[in-house]
Design an enzyme around this catalytic site. Sequence first.
Site, PDB file in Angstrom:
ATOM      1  CE  LYS A  35      16.343  19.168   1.514  1.00  0.00           C
ATOM      2  NZ  LYS A  35      15.124  19.156   2.230  1.00  0.00           N
ATOM      3  N   GLY A 177       2.554  -3.121   8.076  1.00  0.00           N
ATOM      4  CA  GLY A 177       2.966  -4.555   7.440  1.00  0.00           C
ATOM      5  C   GLY A 177       3.549  -4.586   6.151  1.00  0.00           C
ATOM      6  CB  VAL A 179       8.563  -3.056   1.566  1.00  0.00           C
ATOM      7  CG1 VAL A 179      10.246  -3.566   1.311  1.00  0.00           C
ATOM      8  CG2 VAL A 179       7.720  -3.746   0.338  1.00  0.00           C
ATOM      9  CG  HIS A 438      24.857 -28.541  -9.888  1.00  0.00           C
ATOM     10  ND1 HIS A 438      23.630 -28.589  -9.123  1.00  0.00           N
ATOM     11  CD2 HIS A 438      25.591 -29.377  -9.265  1.00  0.00           C
ATOM     12  CE1 HIS A 438      23.623 -29.447  -8.143  1.00  0.00           C
ATOM     13  NE2 HIS A 438      24.784 -30.057  -8.468  1.00  0.00           N
TER      14      HIS A 438
HETATM   15  P1  NAI Z   1       4.114   0.053   2.065  1.00  0.00           P
HETATM   16  O1  NAI Z   1       2.999   0.736   1.264  1.00  0.00           O
HETATM   17  O2  NAI Z   1       5.035  -1.027   1.378  1.00  0.00           O
HETATM   18  O3  NAI Z   1       3.366  -0.319   3.370  1.00  0.00           O
HETATM   19  C1  NAI Z   1       2.737   0.269   4.338  1.00  0.00           C
HETATM   20  C2  NAI Z   1       1.656  -0.526   5.147  1.00  0.00           C
HETATM   21  O4  NAI Z   1       1.304   0.313   6.134  1.00  0.00           O
HETATM   22  C3  NAI Z   1       0.704  -0.889   4.269  1.00  0.00           C
HETATM   23  O5  NAI Z   1       0.566  -2.490   4.267  1.00  0.00           O
HETATM   24  C4  NAI Z   1      -0.700  -0.220   4.749  1.00  0.00           C
HETATM   25  O6  NAI Z   1      -1.665  -1.085   4.796  1.00  0.00           O
HETATM   26  C5  NAI Z   1      -0.316  -0.036   6.360  1.00  0.00           C
HETATM   27  N1  NAI Z   1      -0.687   0.896   6.824  1.00  0.00           N
HETATM   28  C6  NAI Z   1      -1.043   2.088   6.405  1.00  0.00           C
HETATM   29  N2  NAI Z   1      -1.597   3.055   7.554  1.00  0.00           N
HETATM   30  C7  NAI Z   1      -1.804   2.049   8.699  1.00  0.00           C
HETATM   31  C8  NAI Z   1      -2.231   2.265  10.095  1.00  0.00           C
HETATM   32  N3  NAI Z   1      -2.728   3.621  10.490  1.00  0.00           N
HETATM   33  N4  NAI Z   1      -2.468   1.121  10.827  1.00  0.00           N
HETATM   34  C9  NAI Z   1      -1.604  -0.008  10.206  1.00  0.00           C
HETATM   35  N5  NAI Z   1      -1.150  -0.197   9.094  1.00  0.00           N
HETATM   36  C10 NAI Z   1      -1.343   0.958   8.277  1.00  0.00           C
HETATM   37  O7  NAI Z   1       4.917   1.214   2.640  1.00  0.00           O
HETATM   38  P2  NAI Z   1       6.494   1.079   3.338  1.00  0.00           P
HETATM   39  O8  NAI Z   1       6.735  -0.156   3.885  1.00  0.00           O
HETATM   40  O9  NAI Z   1       6.629   2.091   4.489  1.00  0.00           O
HETATM   41  O10 NAI Z   1       7.644   1.433   2.244  1.00  0.00           O
HETATM   42  C11 NAI Z   1       7.490   2.724   1.610  1.00  0.00           C
HETATM   43  C12 NAI Z   1       7.942   2.490   0.214  1.00  0.00           C
HETATM   44  O11 NAI Z   1       9.450   2.243   0.415  1.00  0.00           O
HETATM   45  C13 NAI Z   1       7.382   1.535  -0.821  1.00  0.00           C
HETATM   46  O12 NAI Z   1       7.078   2.112  -1.883  1.00  0.00           O
HETATM   47  C14 NAI Z   1       8.654   0.518  -0.733  1.00  0.00           C
HETATM   48  O13 NAI Z   1       8.335  -0.386  -1.596  1.00  0.00           O
HETATM   49  C15 NAI Z   1       9.575   1.203  -0.490  1.00  0.00           C
HETATM   50  N6  NAI Z   1      10.699   0.352   0.075  1.00  0.00           N
HETATM   51  C16 NAI Z   1      11.248  -0.597  -0.811  1.00  0.00           C
HETATM   52  C17 NAI Z   1      12.430  -1.495  -0.147  1.00  0.00           C
HETATM   53  C18 NAI Z   1      12.736  -2.558  -1.002  1.00  0.00           C
HETATM   54  O14 NAI Z   1      12.386  -2.570  -2.112  1.00  0.00           O
HETATM   55  N7  NAI Z   1      13.630  -3.727  -0.338  1.00  0.00           N
HETATM   56  C19 NAI Z   1      12.879  -1.275   1.381  1.00  0.00           C
HETATM   57  C20 NAI Z   1      12.121  -0.131   1.948  1.00  0.00           C
HETATM   58  C21 NAI Z   1      11.227   0.729   1.241  1.00  0.00           C
END
Ligand code: NAI
Length: 468
Positions: A35, A177, A179, A438
Amino acid sequence: MAENYDMAVLGGGPGGYVAALRGRQLGLSVLLVEKEQLGGTCLNRGCIPTKALLSDVEGLQWAIRGAREGLLDRKPVINFNVIMKRKADVVSKLVSNLEKLLTSSGVTLINGSAKILEPGILITDTGRIVRSANIVIATGSRSWIPHIIGADLPGVLTTRQILELEKVPGKLVIIGGGVIGQEFAAIFSSLGSQVTILEALDRILNEVDQEIARRYSSLLSSRGITTEVGVQVKGIERSQTGLKVPYEKGSKEKVATADLILIATGRRPNLEGSGILELGVRLNNGAIEVDQFLQTSVNGVYAVGDVLGRKMLAHVASYHGEIVAENIYGHNRPCEDEVVPGCIFTTPQIAWAGLTEEQAKESGRPFRTSSFSLSSSGKAQAVGEPRGLIKLIEDTGTGRLIGAHFMGPHVSELIGEAALAIRKGLSASDIADTIHPHPTLSEAMREAALGLLDGPIHAASRRKIFTG
Ligand code: NAI
């Protein structure tokens, strides 16, 4: 007569479009319904635009350092609009290439939405009825916003909106805090924002090996990033100059002020709109449940990627996409997505595969770790980024590598080797006996493997033994 396909895919992200292309390779007739723009979150609002920004930001960091060290005669001036335009150009070029690839491969595209009426039958938003013996749900995920009073105020953004900014915020508060929070903190701190990360847990990057997360965390304050862990956000309010976030840390009440706030508190599967809820597809914890062949509880309906609520990563979704197409073709290929490399595109980068040291301890098995500091790597010194390490974990019972955790420049390019080693049950000597080029950072992986044998060549051994 309704159109008839072997496979209809709902969602054109890295799960859905890869399923469609693999299906065509196998000779299936394929419909792909999307979409928005093709490419999904990854291409339009995730991996690709953020990596375009991060790449420019790395250049900028180099120039800032160059000015500081006298390599350049003046401090660089950032033209944010140009950076954002390059990002948009990269995305639109890739979207257009993807569309050409799909159409030239013989995939029929519908730019709109569709839902399952019953197994084998779809209806599009324009009322077109389509038959397909197999339907693949690849509808992805969306930002999850926790219940925070004021989260709907102007200036409170999701990743979709922050990628469309026209100017760099002076003060950016990031709630979460994980990813996404870390990648955007890296981008905007380099562009000059004062960044504050508010994390509910008692550490950042909860899924990352603790030693690596701690090392990374210790670098943040020098970049103008303030990290507050173990906080409870009380709400978001307007202030005279912008926004403020009152929060509690321990027994202390504190306030972070912001021009803009990014909510990066996780993502949730997109279950609405595809008809799977009405169809009664079995769910588990808010995500679609599938068997090892990625088929849902309804015969002929499959699901891939973020809607499964597992590791929400583009490369996992694409792997699922290939498997699902092969299974629809009749291959019976089970999904083996246990060893998944993870990468965080910060500076320095973080990458890992297999078990963390904490998970190895929890598993109760005997194991050893070996770490090689990048300060002993000629290449890391040459590129001016020696902060980091390569850490390997070996199961001493089996002699196999079970975990790899890296921090350093471009380590996302190295983790594939570690993932292969772990998936194939290779040992430290399999890595050490292989000549690595290397001067590259890949030598550090070999040095860490030597650390599990007689010791690395270019540093003293840093080995830890756990008896389980
Ligand atoms: P995440 O699950 O990695 O981190 C979210 C964080 O927010 C956690 O540490 C959690 O404790 C915190 N949190 C939740 N509620 C909160 C609150 N009310 N107050 C303060 N902290 C709170 O999720 P994120 O970073 O949003 O990423 C989502 C998904 O996307 C993940 O599965 C991630 O692996 C994927 N992703 C992967 C990337 C990569 O591989 N480079 C890049 C971007 C996303």
